[in-house]
Structure formats: C-alpha cells, structure tokens
Motif scaffolding. Structure first.
Motif, PDB file in Angstrom:
ATOM      1  N   ARG A  15       0.828  -1.203   0.000  1.00 49.59           N
ATOM      2  CA  ARG A  15       0.000   0.000   0.000  1.00 49.59           C
ATOM      3  C   ARG A  15       0.863   1.253   0.000  1.00 49.59           C
ATOM      4  O   ARG A  15       0.572   2.229   0.675  1.00 49.59           O
ATOM      5  N   THR A  32      -0.004  -2.749  -4.257  1.00 48.14           N
ATOM      6  CA  THR A  32      -1.277  -2.830  -3.542  1.00 48.14           C
ATOM      7  C   THR A  32      -1.211  -3.895  -2.454  1.00 48.14           C
ATOM      8  O   THR A  32      -0.234  -4.622  -2.329  1.00 48.14           O
ATOM      9  N   THR A  33      -2.302  -3.970  -1.714  1.00 47.03           N
ATOM     10  CA  THR A  33      -2.438  -4.987  -0.657  1.00 47.03           C
ATOM     11  C   THR A  33      -2.134  -6.375  -1.191  1.00 47.03           C
ATOM     12  O   THR A  33      -1.544  -7.195  -0.518  1.00 47.03           O
ATOM     13  N   ILE A  55      -2.268   8.066  -0.501  1.00 49.41           N
ATOM     14  CA  ILE A  55      -2.681   6.842   0.193  1.00 49.41           C
ATOM     15  C   ILE A  55      -3.200   5.851  -0.844  1.00 49.41           C
ATOM     16  O   ILE A  55      -4.071   6.183  -1.657  1.00 49.41           O
ATOM     17  N   VAL A  56      -2.639   4.639  -0.833  1.00 52.24           N
ATOM     18  CA  VAL A  56      -3.028   3.591  -1.777  1.00 52.24           C
ATOM     19  C   VAL A  56      -4.144   2.761  -1.149  1.00 52.24           C
ATOM     20  O   VAL A  56      -4.011   2.292  -0.025  1.00 52.24           O
ATOM     21  N   HIS A  57      -5.251   2.648  -1.853  1.00 53.59           N
ATOM     22  CA  HIS A  57      -6.364   1.841  -1.329  1.00 53.59           C
ATOM     23  C   HIS A  57      -7.027   1.125  -2.477  1.00 53.59           C
ATOM     24  O   HIS A  57      -7.267   1.728  -3.529  1.00 53.59           O
ATOM     25  N   GLY A  58      -7.317  -0.179  -2.281  1.00 58.15           N
ATOM     26  CA  GLY A  58      -7.892  -0.976  -3.362  1.00 58.15           C
ATOM     27  C   GLY A  58      -7.006  -0.864  -4.591  1.00 58.15           C
ATOM     28  O   GLY A  58      -5.791  -1.059  -4.521  1.00 58.15           O
ATOM     29  N   ASP A  59      -7.587  -0.484  -5.721  1.00 57.62           N
ATOM     30  CA  ASP A  59      -6.836  -0.335  -6.971  1.00 57.62           C
ATOM     31  C   ASP A  59      -6.644   1.125  -7.316  1.00 57.62           C
ATOM     32  O   ASP A  59      -6.676   1.495  -8.478  1.00 57.62           O
ATOM     33  N   THR A  62      -4.961   8.146  -3.772  1.00 54.73           N
ATOM     34  CA  THR A  62      -5.535   9.469  -3.551  1.00 54.73           C
ATOM     35  C   THR A  62      -4.405  10.494  -3.550  1.00 54.73           C
ATOM     36  O   THR A  62      -3.437  10.355  -2.796  1.00 54.73           O
TER      37      THR A  62
END
Lengths: 110, 1134
Positions: A15, A32-33, A55-59, A62
């Motif tokens: 992430r 990613t996760t 901030i990395v979230h899912g695919d 932000t």
C-alpha cells in the motif's frame, strides 16, 4: 515493449509507492495490498501533486494535495473529476519489477 | 455369536444379469425376502436397450433410475409391491463385450440415508452424471454442484488410481471434499469403483453410506492385478467393510492385507485402457494394461458363481532385455511414477530405488495428522516392503547417493555403484533453515520427514513445554496446531503481515489468526525473529524488538528449497532446481527428474497435485508414450480441523479485475471473488467453504459468469432462477417476519416492522422501542433498510453520517466497537465491522489507524501507509511538492546556538525562512531528498521535530511570565515548556495547540487555544475548547488549580480523554460541543479517573514520544529514505 528492471517488489512498501526518476519526469510505482504493481506519472494532472505520496487503497491512489482519486488500471480520476494521468505497463517477473517506458519515449518524441 | 437383528441397508436388493446371445438373462440375486419381486425377476429377460439392465448395456454406462412409475422399468408393478422405488444398473464390460449387468434396488424413505452416484469425465473434471440420494437432500444438492479433478476427492481419487477405494469417516476427513455436507447427513463411509465403459467416457461409481444404514452389510476389495499378485496367481483382499460380522481384521473394520483366494468366488478380470489393441486384450497384451480386480460388493453370498470371464495373470516374469531404471528418492512423486509404470507395463523395467530416509514411500502430506496424534506412522505408509518385493524393486533405503557418472551411466551410492539405462532424480526438497544465530542448536527442527515428526513428538512429551514455529505458512500452521493438540504452548512467528500470505489475503489471514488464537496458539506477525539462544540446546527465541519467548523446540517452516545438488554436480542444466521439459526430461536425454527438485518453465513445485501430474507424464515418457506436463490452477486448504479456509486461482488485483467481497462478521465468514472479463479468476474464502469446489470449477473451466454475476458470491444455491437480486432493499423486503435482524438482542424483522407501523419512524425510535441495534450497532444499516422498506419514501436515512463509503457505521460507532470488541488491527476492523471495501480508502484508513494506535498503543503497530503524506514524511508538503521543516522550540524559547544552526541550515538548503504564529521558525522549500540531511543538521544542534505537520501536539505558546514581565504572576514559560515536554509526540484526533499566559492580559493568546492556561496569583485557570481557525471561539473554563503539577495533570487528562473519545478530525472544541463540557468536567474531576487517564497517556508516550527525525541513524538510511527506486534521468538525457 521494452522492459526495464527497476528493482524488486520488496523495495516498495505494501500500500505504498516508490519513484523512478527519468529524464522526462518521475514515474510512481505502486504496490497494492495484494502485491500487484502499477505505474503512473508521479504528477497529478490537476496541480502536479506527487501521487507517489498518496494513500493507496484498493486499486487506486488518492493525491496528497487535493484528494483526487486515480484508478491504477486506467489512470482516470474517479467520481466527478475528469483528469487522466498516464499509466505505464509494469510487471513482476521472478521477483523483479519490470517497467515499460516506451510510452515515455513516445511522449518525449511528440 | 450370530447377530440376530439385521441392520437396515440402503441397498435392498441386488441382482445379476448375464448376456446370453442378444438377451440378458437373470443369473441370481439377493432379494432379502422380497419373494414376489424375485419371482418376477427370475422369469424376465431383457433385450439390449430394454428395461433398466438393457439400457445400461446399450448405453455402456451406469444408469440411475429414481422413479419407476411410467418409466422404461419393466418390473414396476412388482417393485412397487416390494416397496422398491429406485435402482442403479452397472454394466460390466470387457472391452466392447458385455459380461454382466449388476442391478441394485433401493427403497425410498426418510430413514434411508445414503447415496449411489455416477460420475462422468466431462472435459477433464468429473461431474455428477446422475445419482440416487434417498433422504440426503442437502448432500445431493452439494454433489450436484461439485466437480472433481483428477485425483481429487473420492471420485477423482478412484479415477486417478483406477482401482476401487474405500474411504472412512467422510464427515471428518479432508480427503473427502464434500465432508461438511456428508457430516450433516450422517454419511460416514464411501466406496468408489471405476466402471470401465466401451464408450469414450470415464465413469466412476460411488456408494456413500451412513452408519445407521450402510449401503450393504459387507464389502471387500480384492486385488488380482498381475502386478500385485505376481506368480502366486492369488487375489489379495486389500480392504473391506463388514456391518454384520464385526471386525474382519485385527482392529475395527479395517482388514489387514493378507494373501488368499477369495472365499467361494472365482476370479474375473477385464481389460482396461484404451491404448490396448482389442485383439490382444488381457494378459497377452504386451502392454499388459489389464487391471485385475474383483469387487465383492453388495452381499457376499450371492455373487454369481459363473464368472463373467477369466484370464490368467501374466506370469512371464522379468525378461532379459529389461531396461535398468534407477530412481533416486522414494517420495510421493517417484512413488506415483512407479505405480503408473507397474500398472501400465509390469516387468518393463528393472528398478533400483534409492532413498536417504531409511524407509520407502509414505504420504508426507499426512505428517501433520501423525504429529497431532490423529494418525499413526503406519497408517500413512503408501508402499510397504511387500509392495516393493512384489514389484521386484531393489531397494537401497537409508543410503545416500553420492554421485552420478553420466559418461558411464552409473549411480554411486554409499554402498556401491548401480548402472542405469534410465535415471529418475526425485530428491525432493529440504526445509529452509533460516540462518539465524543459534539455528544449529539441538531442538531446532525442520518439518519434513518422519524423523522430524518423531523428534517433535518426543519434545512435546514432557509437560509444560513450549514450542516456537517460525513461518506461518500452510505447513507451519499445521505443525503449530498439531503441537498444540499435544499440549504444548505454541507461538507462531511470521515475518509477513498476515498468516499464509501466499494463499490468503489480509482479511482471511486475520480470521485464521483469530481462530488459532482461540485454540491457544499465539501468533506474532511481522515478527522479525532475531536469534535463538540456549545452553547446549534451544531455550529462548528473541525477536528484533527484544521480545523473549521461552521454547524447548523451534520448528522451522519458512519454506522449502529444492534438493538439486546431485543434478548440479552431474552437470545437468540448472535453474533454481533441475530444469526439465514438458516430458520431465533433463538436459541429459536419459535422465529425468520429477517432484520438488525440478524447475519447469521457471516454476518450482511444492503442492502435491502438480507432482502427481508430473509423475503420470514421466511414466508415459519412460514407456515411450506421448504426454505433456502442463501447469494448472491450484487450490489450497489447511489441514487444521475447524479452520475452514480455501484459496484458489489468482486473487491479486490487476488491471480490469474486480472484487466481490462478502463478509458476515457475526459468523466469521469472509469470501472474496476476483473477476476478470466476466470470468472468475480467483477466490479466497474463510469460515464457509461449502461452495469452494463450485468456485474452483468456475475458475478452472473459465466459465462465463456474466449472467450470475450479481449473485455469484452467494454460491450455486442462488443460481438459476429467482434468487434475491443484488439490490439489498429487495433482499431485506424478501426476508420473512421471523428473520432475525439484531443478533445481540434477538429482534426479528416482524417486531421491527410492528414498531415502525406503530409510529417508530426513525432509527433511534426503533432502537428505543425494540432494542434492535442498541447493543453492538452493526445491524443499524439493516434496521434502516427495514425502515426504508416499510416506510418507503417517507423514510429518510437520517442524522448519522458513516465514516465513508466503506462502511455504514459512524466514527462514534467504530470507536466504540474497536474498544468493546477489542479490535486491534485494520483487517480486524474491516472484517468484524463488515467493511464493504477490501482495504479501506483514503478517508477511513487514517481514521482507523489513529483509533487503533490510540486505543491499543502497545498492541497495534502504526501503519505509515495509512497516514497522510505529511505524517509519513514528517514534514508539511507544499503546493509545489517541496516541504517545510520546523524544529521544536520548547515554549517558544530558543538560543543563539539554535538560531545559528537554523540559519546555516536555511542557507545550505536554500530555505525561505518564516516566523510562525506558534512562536517557532519555519524553513520552506526543502526538497524531499534533502529532508534527512536538514533533519540531521538540526538534530546535531540539539533540536527535534516540531511536529508542525501532525494531528498531534503542535506548540505550547507562552509569554515571558514572572521571570521577566512586571505583570507576570507565575512562571508561564516554565509551565509551557513542561507541558510541551510532557505532551510532544502524542497523536491526537486533530491538531492540538496550547498556550500559557502569565497573567490575564493574555499575551500568549491562551483563550482561543485547544487548552489555554491563564496564570493568576492564586494559581492556574485552565480553559479548554477554544478555536481560532474556521471558527473563532473562546475557551471555556475547565478548572482552577493551585499548583503547576495539578495544571499538568489536568491538561494531560483532558488531552487523553480527547484522544480516547473524539472523532478523527474533530478539534477539541467540536468534540466538547458534542459530549458537553459537563461530562468532561465530571470525568476529570474524579481524581482516580484523572490519574488513570494520565497513566494511559504515559503508556502511549512510551511508544510514541520519539523524534522521527532522529529515527534515521546512519548515512545509508538517510540516503535511502528518499532515494528513488531507480534514477534513469541521466541515462535518458544521454
């Protein structure tokens, strides 16, 4: 396709992102996760924010400056925003990260 | 003693029909007193295609008939009188010639639990062709939706083995794929029989029976294959069950292998295998693909004496021209190669088998049950001494091979040389022993073979002993669970963030960890194991953070490494292991490799399924037949009883991939499906794996799932018509009144609807009247949906705003639930609170990260990737991507030395210098790569980070106070510095600014701060909840105290109360407005509570009061902190 070996998967935090510097600007490489990797221009098309610091979230990621969310797959801003950032093919091969910079060359030639 | 009471059997009648010319004639049967039906049968003949027996003949496959009325069943009337309602006909073919048809008849009622199933090969998987299930309806449903690949489950196992298999304890085992459903139906025993067919299809017949109603009273499997019986020509009883006579063998119903002629029966055999030219079928065939077996199923006494056909087994013995095959390694892969070879071409090779272990082939996968005591070592032996003797294998067990001489074609063992024509290397893999200090101490064991297992069992023998398992993968966790079952204290150390990280995603890993913790297994993730210590043997394990764990046993299960040294030494082409082609051939055409020691197209192997595929291919290659090894989808299941998990396919994220996530926090269920281009490509499930095989089938088949996409996550039960749509409101509307909505308070939908119709038209009103959602609150979304369904447009989901799109819960709910349910990790929050996204978003992640670190400072580890850039880079990002740097100036005091250092740093890094409102100096325009360098300069001058970038304590602004000011009443600067030194470094829901003014003239502007202290002659007036930003608000008086110590204690208690209760991104003035100053006063005026808040704050500070600037210690760390992954700029410029 011309693949450039840019390091190992473990060089990037889960992430998180790291940057590859090029003569035509920086490319942010995300992990990613699920240990998938993606690469985008490290500049938000809105105001140039460093997406690698988002901030990395899912695919998606932000942007740290004004919270635009970009999908890794397409480089498109989500929701009401319409900006699109350049994506670059990147893959993991035998634990090595391979980045294809041919789009970058296209851009600099244009 | 004869048993006088008869066990009711699932099968009521059995009969044999034998062809005579073009008709099937009755050749006997057991009618169990159903004389009428017996009479009718004795006088009936069937033509090909006529009636049930004739149909089985004509179609060349087993036929199931589940109702006789109006069907092609000729004896319907007599059957009805006898109470028989269903039948299965099984044709017995020798090549194209029918030898007999066996018909079994059952009676259908609710008491007869059992199943007769016919499985057919459809494009590489066995699917249910037809089946009769009696009352086992759920099992029938599950079976209809289960596919079996080659080797999988009972049908797949029979298919792969080509011989009958008897499987016991179905409901408990994991070899039986449908164990859950079988267990619920009470089905305990399964018998699978391959049914040769003259058609191109492969059929497997399975008989599943319950304890109360066995399929039949007695069942035996006899092996009469030439390869098994050898020159003795006597069939062997290999397995069997008996329900009426009690134990057949020495123990239980298990029959020990013994030689002997089947009692009162004549052997019969058939040719099997399409490769065999029909004119040479049977033992005369040079390939000798005949499989000899005789299955005395159903009832022993009534098997026809007239055998359908007799062949004598091949007794030609070893011939002179036999090729010399040397196999190095007697593991599961090479064992399977030998089985295939001996079945397909007995006597084709003169085999010498080396094994470093002092024994032959055993089922290594089952070492975990041996370790736990659920199985004995004998039970997992695959090939015993007898087996090797029968096949003429020269065994060299306990002897290592020291070299291969390819020029002379000779293998050298410790006890001498053996020449070969063909050589198979199957040396497997060795556990990877992490080279930690102390890894060579006695008591450090890899988990690989029987010796390891014995050593672990011995270690577990003494009471109160403790074990550490390094590596939380499949094998490590099985070892941990087994050792725990043996009564040891077990700690699992795993370096990754979650268990089984290769097979599971974070959420499933979290659930697994929770389940294991419940079993008393301690799990430490991100463990960072540092060293093992002990005097002459293992005594403690140390982690990087100083944690010490006592242990007398350390199990290393951090993966395996191929044992490929022999291949390398022989000069074979190597990758990470011995390279092979799709025929399992190495770079030397006479040397082959199989199993974990090979590398194929860059892949290494560790799971058994591909090894069996390799074995099959290698056997064919050795026999000169064509075949290719292909990679295929794999699935993983954990063999720990009660931990239901499954993963298959590729569940990584990717371009064009989408997730469907289903969570049921109440039942601990998590399912995630990964979809790409309308195909299911991966699945992870935990807690409910009933549909795992259906999903696995979809993955393997690449089925187009577009049509069922909306409901696919609910499994096969919801496919094909009328399932609840994806619309949650429709699903809620479809719930019956008695459906439970609130699990905590047991409130069902009907009660809520009644309350709503009675006037409770808001969530709060429903909560007040019915108690629904009044406890844990996770069902509040559901209650709102019931409101919406009941009231229609009159209902407005109101008042409460969820954290973000990932959840319906509010910040307050989430905070409360994190505390109440002791959720200590982000995956725990996502799972237990039913997060709708996989790993949160930029809105909820920082909030949850804060809540967790505030509530569990010792247990939770701060996640930098859940923080906004400023808190991750310890500096404020500016609009041009540069950063501002601000050193701390305690209470706004500085020194000439500090100012010189700041000035020099500013010059060196070209900073713009700004004096801030918080009485400090800001250096703007610093590039990210310079940050560690300027930090170092400022650190060297004795300064630390000013945290001007955090949701945490910012500044404590002061005036000069009584030291200098003619009006000053107290040492305001001194108090300010003390407060700042106490509070700095703490994380808070939003930023916190303080000020201390030395007199009511208030030069430090303390009356608009989050906490402002005004010094007066009599002491200190503490005001809180001021604001001077978007809102401007004067502080409200919290308390007046007499001493500095009290002022510090109250201020700290207030900050801690705010830390523990406020919503993320609420400044104190907003929080106080919500909870009320009276409540805050009430909490803080209780001295015990105040002291407790201080104590909790101390605990948090013990972790978080550190200077992030100083965290980078070495030059190397400073350089790499901000270094790009790769710098191509120079290269590109050239």
């Amino acid at each position: 396709m011309s693949w450039t070996d840019i390091g190992t998967l473990d060089d990037i935090p889960v992430r998180g992102a790291r940057v590859v510097k090029t003569g035509h600007g920086c490319i942010a490489v995300f992990r990613t996760t699920a240990d998938e990797v993606f690469a985008l221009d490290d500049a938000c098309p809105h105001k140039g924010g460093p997406l690698s610091e988002g901030i990395v979230h899912g695919d998606s990621v932000t942007c740290p400056l004004h919270s635009r969310v970009f999908a890794f797959a397409t480089g498109e801003a989500q929701g009401a925003d319409t900006e699109v950032t350049q994506t670059y093919p990147v893959k993991v091969e035998d634990g090595r990260l391979m980045l294809d910079l041919s789009k970058l060359a296209d851009r600099s030639a244009a | 003693m004869l048993m006088t009471t008869e066990t009711p059997t699932f099968v009521q009648v059995t009969e044999i029909w034998v062809p005579d010319g073009d008709m099937l004639k009755h050749a006997g049967g057991n009618y169990a007193g159903k004389d009428g039906f017996a009479g009718t049968s004795a006088t009936t003949n069937f033509a090909k295609g006529e009636g049930l027996p004739g149909k089985a003949w004509a179609e060349g496959r087993p036929v199931v008939l589940k109702g006789f009325d109006g069907s092609y069943f000729l004896r319907a009337e007599a059957a009805a009188e006898a109470g028989l309602t269903a039948a299965v006909a099984i044709p017995v073919f020798d090549g194209e010639t029918l030898k007999a048809v066996l018909v079994v008849l059952c009676s259908d009622d609710a008491e007869h639990m059992g199943a007769i199933e016919v499985w057919e090969d459809k494009g590489g998987v066995l699917v249910l062709n037809d089946g009769y299930y009696g009352a086992a309806q759920e099992f029938e449903f599950v079976s209809q939706h289960t596919h079996f690949s080659y080797g999988q489950g009972l049908p797949g196992g029979v298919w792969a083995a080509g011989v009958p298999i008897l499987m016991r304890d179905l409901g408990k085992g994991y070899a039986f794929v449908r164990a859950d459903a079988a267990g619920r139906a009470g089905l305990s025993t399964g018998i699978g029989i391959p049914v040769p067919s003259p058609t191109d299809s492969t059929y497997v017949l399975t008989l599943i029976s319950a304890k109360g109603t066995p399929i039949a009273r007695r069942f035996e499997i006899w092996d009469a294959r030439a390869t098994t019986v050898g020159p003795a020509k006597e069939a062997m009883l290999t397995d069997g069950l008996c329900e009426i006579e009690g134990p057949l063998g020495a123990a239980g119903n298990r029959i020990s292998t013994r030689r002997g002629r089947p009692p009162g029966a004549v052997r019969w055999a058939r040719c099997w295998g399409r490769a065999c030219p029909s004119s040479l079928r049977g033992p005369a065939c040079p390939r000798a693909t005949a499989r000899w077996w005789r299955c005395r199923s159903i009832t022993a006494a009534n098997w026809p004496m007239s055998s359908p056909g007799i062949f004598e087994p091949d007794t030609s013995g070893k011939d002179q021209a036999m090729e010399k095959l040397v196999v190095i390694g007697a593991g599961m892969a090479s064992g399977r190669v030998l089985e295939h070879l001996f079945e397909a071409a007995p006597g084709a090779f003169d085999v010498t088998l080396f094994n470093a272990e002092p024994r032959g082939n055993y089922n290594r996968i089952m070492l975990s049950p041996v370790l736990s005591g659920e199985k004995s070592a004998e039970e997992i032996v695959t090939h015993d001494t007898d087996w090797y003797a029968r096949h003429g294998v020269a065994t060299r067990f306990g002897e290592r091979v020291t070299g291969i001489d390819r020029a002379r074609k000779v293998v050298t063992g410790e006890n001498g040389e053996v020449p070969y024509d063909k050589l198979v290397i199957a040396t497997g893999a060795a556990p990877f022993i992490v080279p930690l200090p102390g890894h060579d101490l006695p008591g450090v064991i890899g988990f690989r073979d029987m010796e390891d297992t014995d050593a672990m069992i011995a270690a577990a023998g003494s009471p109160g002993t403790a074990a550490v398992v390094i590596g939380g993968g499949l094998l490590g966790l099985e070892a941990a669970a087994a050792l725990r079952l043996r009564g040891m204290e077990v700690t699992v150390l795993h370096n990754s963030g979650h268990l089984m990280n290769r097979q599971l995603d974070e959420a499933a890993g979290y659930l697994l960890e929770k389940d294991l913790s419940r079993r008393g297994i301690r799990v430490i993730t991100r463990a960072g194991t540092e060293r093992i210590e002990g005097a002459g043997k293992v005594e403690q394990v140390f982690l990087g953070d100083g944690t010490e764990i006592a242990a007398s046993l350390v199990v290393m299960s951090a993966g395996i490494r191929p044992r490929a040294e022999l291949g390398a030494a022989a000069g074979l082409e190597m990758g990470r292991a011995i390279k092979v082609d799709a025929q399992m051939r190495t770079s030397d055409p006479d040397i082959f490799a199989v199993g974990e020691c090979v590398e194929f197209e860059g892949n290494l192997f560790g799971l058994v399924a591909p090894l069996y595929d390799q074995a099959k291919v290698l056997a064919k290659t050795l026999l000169g037949e064509e075949d290719r090894f292909q990679m295929r989808e794999l699935s993983a299941k954990l063999k720990v009883t009660g931990c239901d998990l499954f993963s298959a396919g590729d569940f990584a994220e990717g371009e064009g991939r989408e997730d469907i996530v289903f969570r049921d926090p109440g039942r601990g269920i998590y399912k995630r499906l990964v979809i790409e281009e309308n195909r299911l490509v991966g699945a992870v499930m935990y807690g409910d794996t009933a549909d795992a095989n259906w999903f696995f089938g979809l993955i393997k088949d690449g089925t187009d799932i577009e049509e069922m996409r909306e409901t696919i996550i609910f499994g096969p039960a919801f496919q094909g018509g009328g399932g609840p749509a994806a619309d949650p409101l429709a699903a809620v509307a479809a719930l019956p009144p008695e459906a439970e909505i609130c699990g905590c308070n047991g409130v069902c939908k009907g009660t809520i609807v009644t309350a709503i119709n009675g006037g409770a038209q808001t969530l709060d009103a429903v909560k007040a009247q019915t108690k629904a959602s009044a406890s844990c609150g996770t069902c509040s979304g559901l209650v709102e949906q019931v409101l919406a369904v009941t009231l229609g447009s009159a209902f407005e989901a109101g008042g409460t705003k969820p954290v973000c799109g990932c959840t319906d819960l509010t910040h307050e709910d989430v905070r409360r639930l994190i505390k109440a349910r002791e959720l200590k990790s982000q995956p725990a929050v996502w799972q237990e609170l039913g997060w709708k996204s996989k790993d949160g978003c930029h809105v909820c992640r920082p909030a949850i990260n804060y809540y967790l670190l505030a509530d569990w400072p010792l247990e939770y580890k701060d996640d930098p990737q859940s923080r906004f850039v400023n808190e991750r880079n310890h500096a404020n990002i500016q609009k041009d991507g540069t950063y501002s740097v601000m050193p701390r100036m305690w209470g706004g005091m500085t020194t000439p030395e500090e100012l010189i250092a700041i000035a020099e740093a500013a010059k060196r890094f070209n900073a713009v210098v700004k004096v801030t409102g918080g009485q400090r100096i800001d250096l703007l325009g610093i590039r990210k790569e310079d940050l560690p360098l300027i930090w170092k300069d400022l650190n060297d001058a004795g300064m630390v980070s000013g945290h001007a970038y955090t949701k945490g304590l910012r500044t404590v602004k002061t005036c000069v106070g009584s030291d200098w000011c003619r009006f000053g009443t107290q040492d305001s600067t001194g108090l300010g510095i003390k407060l700042e030194k106490r509070l700095w470094g703490s994380w808070t829901p939003h930023k916190v600014k303080l000020a201390v003014s030395g007199c009511p003239r208030n030069c430090a502007e303390a009356t608009c701060k989050d906490v402002g202290v005004i010094c007066v002659d009599s002491g200190y007036q503490i005001g809180v909840a001021g604001a001077a930003g978007m809102d401007v608000k004067e502080t409200e008086r919290l308390v007046d105290v007499a001493t500095e110590e009290e002022a510090i204690e109250w201020t700290t208690a207030f900050v801690q109360l705010y830390r523990e209760h406020a919503k993320y991104l609420d400044r104190p003035y907003k929080w106080v407005a919500k909870v009320g100053l009276d409540w805050v006063k009430e909490m803080l005026s209780d001295e015990a509570k105040r002291k407790a808040l201080n104590a909790r704050f101390d605990i948090s500070q013990s972790v978080y009061q550190t200077d992030p600037w100083a965290a980078l210690v070495t030059e190397e760390e400073r350089k790499s902190w901000s270094a790009p992954l790769l710098d191509l700029s120079r290269e590109a410029a050239e």
